[in-house]
Design an enzyme around this catalytic site. Sequence first.
Site, PDB file in Angstrom:
ATOM      1  N   CYS A 337       0.837  -1.199   0.000  1.00  0.00           N
ATOM      2  CA  CYS A 337       0.000   0.000   0.000  1.00  0.00           C
ATOM      3  C   CYS A 337       0.876   1.255   0.000  1.00  0.00           C
ATOM      4  CB  CYS A 337      -0.990  -0.034   1.156  1.00  0.00           C
ATOM      5  SG  CYS A 337      -2.405   1.086   0.931  1.00  0.00           S
ATOM      6  N   HIS A 438      -3.479  -5.561   1.094  1.00  0.00           N
ATOM      7  CA  HIS A 438      -3.440  -5.905   2.513  1.00  0.00           C
ATOM      8  C   HIS A 438      -3.947  -7.340   2.678  1.00  0.00           C
ATOM      9  CE1 HIS A 438      -2.558  -1.853   3.818  1.00  0.00           C
ATOM     10  NE2 HIS A 438      -3.581  -1.383   3.130  1.00  0.00           N
TER      11      HIS A 438
END
Length: 503
Positions: A337, A438
Amino acid sequence: MPNKAACLAVLGTGSDVGKSIVTTALCRIYANRGLKVAPYKAQNMSNNSGVTPEGMEMGRAQIVQAEAARIAPHCDMNPVLLKPVSDVGSQVVLNGVAWIDASSQDYYTKKDYLFAQSHAALERLRAENDLIIMEGAGSCAEVNLMEHDIVNLRMAARADAPVILVADIDRGGVFAQIVGTLACVSPQQQALIRGFVINRFRGDITLFQKGIDWIEQRTGKPVFGVLPWFKHFRIEAEDAVVIENAPRFAPDAASEPAIGVIRLPHISNFTDFDPLAGLQGCRLVYLQQPQGLSRMAAVILPGSKSTCSDLQWLLESGWRQQLLTYREGGGHILGICGGYQMLGTWVRDPDGIEGAPGATAGLGLLPVETVLKAPKTTTLTDFRWQGLKGRGYEIHMGRTDPPRERSLMLVDRRNGVACDDDDGCVSEDGRVMGTYMHGLFDTPAITRHWLEAVGLGHITVDTTHGPAARDQAYEQLAQHAATHLDLAAITALLPKALRERLR
């Protein structure tokens, strides 16, 4: 009018005293006894968030508690999520959607509206469940904040919820924590607090009996139990306070390979790495102070709520040079991310999403640029990495487009909708990887594949990994709590009709 679920509130004498752990334990205990249980936290402040099946964002801790209760997470379980972007400002996620960026002062002007929104979410949960386990935030006795409280005693009073007060004996001053909390609240609020749970006890618990007697005599309220410190299972932490002030790691003293995670100032979703922490034969360490990385098997740049600010921190702290040196020496680096965004050449913020509009130079280790733009992406995502299927989730502002031939993985579905997209980027030699995914390590085969890529293919990844390991830990937590808490006394706080169902 349909029956509404009963509510039981778990509040605390301070932050990180064990409210989330007690809430999670009660969710699993009462779910095991046949009730439809849901967790609820009106307001959560954390950069550790997740995505619901509907593609809405909520605090990771309430997702954990929903898993413990064996139900799907829903943003009604955490209607207000504050994601700090600075010491005095946060992004406010309301009912699962990024709403506004607000300073502390601005936020407090909106508390009445947010209380109404949060209470409406609670009422929706009560209409669908038998029991709601409500969790408070921080201390329930912050006298300067009580007027605008939406998550602690005010919400417990609105729900007519008996309160269990959790205190942490490990940090010291447990008697002052309990008595001081009662002294700071009104007589009406004192009456809501029905008893105490003391968390994180070490040593011979029988030696604390005099302490229990003193608390009960002084307050006139029972101690529902003393929970010993546990190390034989692992429950995801609610927030990054548990990894603050990470000590300098001395790899020469380690007898097994180490994976390092850079502890960014605005780190988010650090629980992505809990599956790695549970592996036998390697160590997961958080690194805060710059140091040489040559003995690390791999280094991870985690998510960040403030990518540009954390990039500047990497430069000013000396971490940037350490990472570049590690890369030049053949090291393996993974960015997830915000960490993925940092690995590129530039992070551009033309609309001032994270502050003043501008651009920040990245580490230049992957041939990608990121442009920060609304709206926020929040998806449950099915992906494939070199033929291996996995499921994770995405939470990010902006877009990063890698060259097609250098993408890391293929995306098959987002929020249940089929697609044909790419995600992530990999360097030509395969030693630098970045992804928005994630939960990457929740899938055993994906974890095994990454370990092989960084030279740790000898590490065993069994099937009790990721979600399976979490579910096993919830059972162990429930057994631990049932052993040390007076569940009969806690159950006696519930309405008669519900108690009769539990016989």
